[in-house]
Scaffold this active site. Structure first.
Site, short mmCIF file in Angstrom:
data_model
loop_
_atom_site.label_atom_id
_atom_site.label_comp_id
_atom_site.label_asym_id
_atom_site.label_seq_id
_atom_site.Cartn_x
_atom_site.Cartn_y
_atom_site.Cartn_z
N SER A 35 32.75 6.66 -50.02
CA SER A 35 33.16 5.93 -48.90
C SER A 35 34.53 5.53 -49.29
O SER A 35 35.83 5.37 -48.44
CB SER A 35 32.88 4.65 -49.53
OG SER A 35 31.99 4.44 -50.17
N THR A 36 35.10 5.36 -50.51
CA THR A 36 36.40 4.76 -50.98
C THR A 36 37.66 5.93 -50.28
O THR A 36 38.33 5.63 -49.94
CB THR A 36 36.71 4.67 -52.05
OG1 THR A 36 35.51 3.47 -52.96
CG2 THR A 36 37.99 3.86 -52.49
N ASP A 85 40.01 10.44 -55.93
CA ASP A 85 38.48 10.61 -55.59
C ASP A 85 37.99 9.45 -56.35
O ASP A 85 38.83 8.98 -56.77
CB ASP A 85 37.83 11.30 -55.87
CG ASP A 85 36.10 12.04 -55.74
OD1 ASP A 85 35.84 11.19 -54.63
OD2 ASP A 85 35.80 12.89 -56.29
N GLY A 99 29.01 11.09 -58.61
CA GLY A 99 28.22 12.49 -58.15
C GLY A 99 26.57 11.32 -57.16
O GLY A 99 26.21 11.66 -57.37
N GLY A 100 27.15 10.43 -56.99
CA GLY A 100 26.28 9.36 -55.87
C GLY A 100 25.87 10.19 -54.51
O GLY A 100 24.96 9.97 -53.81
N GLU A 107 33.80 18.20 -57.23
CA GLU A 107 34.51 16.99 -57.83
C GLU A 107 35.26 17.38 -58.69
O GLU A 107 36.23 17.07 -59.34
CB GLU A 107 34.41 15.73 -57.79
CG GLU A 107 33.86 15.35 -56.08
CD GLU A 107 32.39 14.29 -55.88
OE1 GLU A 107 32.67 13.76 -55.77
OE2 GLU A 107 32.23 13.40 -57.26
#
Length: 209
Positions: A35-36, A85, A99-100, A107
């Site tokens: 989301s970020t 990230d 890793g949600g 990543e």
């Protein structure tokens, strides 16, 4: 609750826009997931730079392309100038959990390939100590045996990773993150885990009101 959520979204946007300013024309850029990062992509595109980007998930790739960023497969680029990230948790000693969204293996590969790995978060991601769960990507082959070896752990029940791995979570206490990282990484069947060491991180950008 709604006011808190608004503040969190503002902080994510502030952090993402600040990180976008770190990117320079001609760079190779790794784009994270979450989301970020969703705030990063339009902020980066708005700068009008000539960039070569790689994405850590199909969702990021599609969103980045929709903003006008040039995304290519991460198979012909040996190194990246910068990767940006988000994170799920950041401890005072610099260890982070990611890793949600289930993309932590890609990543981590992108972060390790970058000369500069920048983590962007809202202030609620700062924690006194890391807590479970720790995301895992596991091979489907021997899955029950791998889960037994890393217990307590459970399959998350979502789609496989982009590379076909089973997404699961280690649900036990973290304690010493370095020791747990070694334990998880050396268990056969574990592709990788969501613990990222401080040595991998260039800087952390925290959005504040």
């Amino acid at each position: 609750m709604i006011l808190h959520d608004m503040h969190t979204e503002d902080e994510k946007r502030i952090a993402a826009e600040a990180a976008a300013q770190l990117v320079e024309d001609g760079m190779t850029v790794g784009l994270g997931t979450g989301s970020t990062v969703a705030y990063l992509l339009p902020a980066l595109a708005a700068r009008g730079l000539t960039l070569r980007c790689v994405a850590t998930s199909l969702g990021t790739e599609e969103h980045a392309r929709s903003t006008g960023l040039a995304v290519e497969p991460f198979d012909g680029i040996a190194r990246l100038d910068i990767a940006i990230d988000g994170a799920d948790q950041i401890a005072p000693d610099g260890w982070i959990v990611k890793g949600g969204g289930g993309a932590h293996v890609r990543e981590k590969i992108v972060a390790a390939a970058a000369d500069r790995f920048v983590v962007i978060v809202s202030s609620d991601k700062l924690v006194d100590a890391l807590r479970p769960p720790v995301p895992l990507e596991l091979l489907a082959f021997g899955l029950a045996a791998t889960l037994r070896a890393v217990q307590p752990a459970a399959v998350r029940g979502i789609a496989p990773s982009p590379d076909g791995g089973v997404i699961a979570d280690y649900t036990g206490e973290i304690g010493d993150p370095e020791a747990l990282a070694v334990r998880l990484a050396t268990t056969p069947g574990v592709v990788d885990h969501g613990l990222f060491p401080p040595s991998l991180i260039g800087e952390i950008v925290v959005g504040r009101p």
